[in-house]
Design a protein around this motif. Structure first.
Motif, mmCIF file in Angstrom:
data_model
loop_
_atom_site.group_PDB
_atom_site.id
_atom_site.type_symbol
_atom_site.label_atom_id
_atom_site.label_comp_id
_atom_site.label_asym_id
_atom_site.label_seq_id
_atom_site.Cartn_x
_atom_site.Cartn_y
_atom_site.Cartn_z
ATOM 1 N N SER A 26 0.777 -1.383 -0.213
ATOM 2 C CA SER A 26 -0.087 -0.145 0.078
ATOM 3 C C SER A 26 1.089 1.111 -0.002
ATOM 4 O O SER A 26 1.902 1.182 0.565
ATOM 5 C CB SER A 26 -1.008 -0.008 1.288
ATOM 6 N N LYS A 28 2.239 5.088 0.979
ATOM 7 C CA LYS A 28 2.145 5.695 2.459
ATOM 8 C C LYS A 28 2.240 7.017 2.097
ATOM 9 O O LYS A 28 2.912 7.355 1.245
ATOM 10 C CB LYS A 28 3.278 5.232 3.200
ATOM 11 N N PRO A 29 1.349 7.996 2.607
ATOM 12 C CA PRO A 29 0.641 7.654 3.697
ATOM 13 C C PRO A 29 -0.766 7.174 3.219
ATOM 14 O O PRO A 29 -1.010 7.266 1.933
ATOM 15 C CB PRO A 29 0.249 8.987 4.234
ATOM 16 N N SER A 30 -1.600 6.452 3.945
ATOM 17 C CA SER A 30 -2.715 5.707 3.478
ATOM 18 C C SER A 30 -3.810 6.533 2.904
ATOM 19 O O SER A 30 -4.297 5.960 2.040
ATOM 20 C CB SER A 30 -3.281 5.121 4.573
ATOM 21 N N HIS A 33 -3.062 6.459 -0.728
ATOM 22 C CA HIS A 33 -3.517 5.341 -1.129
ATOM 23 C C HIS A 33 -4.907 5.335 -1.368
ATOM 24 O O HIS A 33 -5.401 4.872 -2.639
ATOM 25 C CB HIS A 33 -3.060 4.275 -0.170
ATOM 26 N N TYR B 151 5.548 5.907 -4.574
ATOM 27 C CA TYR B 151 6.505 5.194 -3.705
ATOM 28 C C TYR B 151 7.779 6.083 -3.435
ATOM 29 O O TYR B 151 8.768 5.755 -3.105
ATOM 30 C CB TYR B 151 6.941 3.905 -4.190
ATOM 31 N N MET B 159 3.164 12.649 2.792
ATOM 32 C CA MET B 159 3.310 12.669 4.218
ATOM 33 C C MET B 159 3.650 14.031 4.887
ATOM 34 O O MET B 159 3.149 14.176 5.876
ATOM 35 C CB MET B 159 4.519 11.713 4.328
ATOM 36 N N THR B 172 8.933 9.497 10.708
ATOM 37 C CA THR B 172 8.230 10.464 9.631
ATOM 38 C C THR B 172 9.007 11.171 8.895
ATOM 39 O O THR B 172 8.966 11.479 7.811
ATOM 40 C CB THR B 172 7.175 11.396 10.412
#
Lengths: 294, 294
Positions: A26, A28-30, A33, B151, B159, B172
């Motif tokens: 998956s 990241k962050p969700s 996704h 990715y 993020m 993080t």
């Protein structure tokens, strides 16, 4: 008798399967996704990947090129997410569902679009998906990036954006439809032909077919915005008019627009005259496009 | 004595030349052309293309690969335009000038970014620019799209976006710096090595070098946000802190961050130990990065 509905359903299923398997692990962050997945699985017709595969098969291709065909759906989906943004078309609904930025916020929606566009090229640069010639993939990447870039879809969308509310004129509406819609549809079928190593003559004919059905498709979309029902469109009827969009009916009137679309479909079918029965899916898709308005 | 300043100036000039020649004919509509051009010529350091060329030459490459190196600058520039948007970092200044959306509006800025990202892949899929192997270009496209996609950079930016104002933590901040900055820098040098047909061992070392200087570069950027002057940064000092950004100094403190950056640069230089004098530009760039804070 060739069954178009069944043909499309079969190809569509493979596209859906590839989409489901692609984002592993998956993202990241969700939330990114979820945002990417939300728009990729929001009930698209998968017209572009189906066209790509149909063209590949019409040119004698025998491998499963679903991943490359699906990459085109990634590009299409990114363009929809960005088109819907408040600073663009500012749409709240897409295919009857809240638009991406309405659910995930503008920042994530922009990034989901950016991500989908980038991942499309990541898929297309992986020869392992269907063991195809790297040179053919390079050509496909060149076609798709040309049709989607500043001399294609992005340019068309920019022209669309700055033309809102202006007096419609033929040159502008033709520029927008050609660049915003027709070029990527044409590149979809051209990519299929390239992947099948078709000769130049065949590729040229396929390209002509794609440009013709692409333009017809957009003209009919414009007509449906006036004559269609909200349910069928997944967005409110008359939304183009409300926004003062450049559309064919506004420039040419509805009757003339329908005539123009019909003529384009005839030209698309003519372009396939030298193709054998393997091009039947492409022919049926062309006929299906024109049937939407009649 | 190797003259880094002169080396960078020479490569930079070629990059600028390619940028000037690329958009021909002009993009329509002209506002999109101006927007794309504005950000491409807003005084970037051209670090990524220079790194790509330096790596290519360190691996024995002898052709002029400026177009491919510049494609990476297109990707970098797109990411800056989108990062600055109101729904992202909401920055009014970049390199001391108004940000793209401040000048051209949000819609056009988003499209300029989309266009630059797409054009990067159009450049990379044109083997005629430097007569390179199609398979090497495919590998470069795979590297760059992997490092820039969900990715990579896009994931890092997402993020970064959702972490604003949150309590900083090591995992993080490392995820953000690795994905948002280091991966594309590493892919820049890796691309140069691939284009030079370097062997796997060399590519691996170059990749390690790239990740190390990439992380160091971002850590030092974080430090400069605290210690640097507005003039040098092209944006107000302390803007990361004001936005509650995840930065190295916030997690590790300034002294520890400087130590970490120094260690990374040492690791980058170690990775190049098996390279000859042709890697001197890469070594000097690594030393230059650490000098920015001392």
């Amino acid at each position: 008798m060739f069954d178009l509905k069944k043909y499309i359903a079969e190809k569509k299923e493979k596209v859906e399967e590839f989409i489901k398997s692609y984002f592993n692990p998956s993202i990241k962050p969700s939330i990114l996704h979820d945002s990417v997945f939300y728009s990729l699985t929001a009930g698209g017709k998968r017209l572009r990947p189906v066209l790509c595969i149909a063209s590949y098969e019409a040119c004698g291709g025998k491998k499963d090129i679903t991943p490359y065909a699906t990459a085109i759906e990634f590009i299409h989906t990114y363009s929809l997410i960005h088109d819907d943004l408040p600073s663009m078309d500012n749409d709240d609904l897409r295919r009857g569902k809240p638009t991406n930025h309405k659910v995930f916020g503008e920042g994530i929606a922009i990034l989901a679009g950016d991500g989908l566009l980038t991942e499309a090229f990541r898929i297309l640069s992986n020869p392992e998906y269907a063991d195809v010639e790297p040179l053919n993939l390079i050509k496909v990447i060149y076609e798709l990036s040309s049709s989607a870039g500043v001399y294609g879809m992005v340019g068309g969308q920019a022209m669309d954006l700055i033309s809102e509310g202006k007096e419609p004129d033929r040159e502008t509406v033709e520029f927008i439809h050609l660049n915003k819609t027709a070029k990527l549809i044409s590149a979809s079928v051209k990519s299929g032909a390239i992947l099948a190593s078709a000769d130049d003559e065949k590729i040229k004919r396929i390209e002509k077919y794609g440009l013709s059905i692409g333009l017809a498709f957009q003209i009919i979309d414009d007509i449906l915005d006036i004559e269609g029902c909200t349910e069928e469109m997944g967005k409110p009827k008359g939304s183009d008019i409300e926004k003062g969009k450049m559309t064919y009916p506004r420039v040419y009137g509805i009757a003339e627009s329908k005539k123009k679309a019909k003529k384009l479909i005839d030209e698309a079918l003519d372009a396939l005259l030298t193709f054998d029965h393997k091009a039947e899916p492409l022919r049926e898709i062309a006929r299906y496009i024109i049937k939407r308005t009649s």
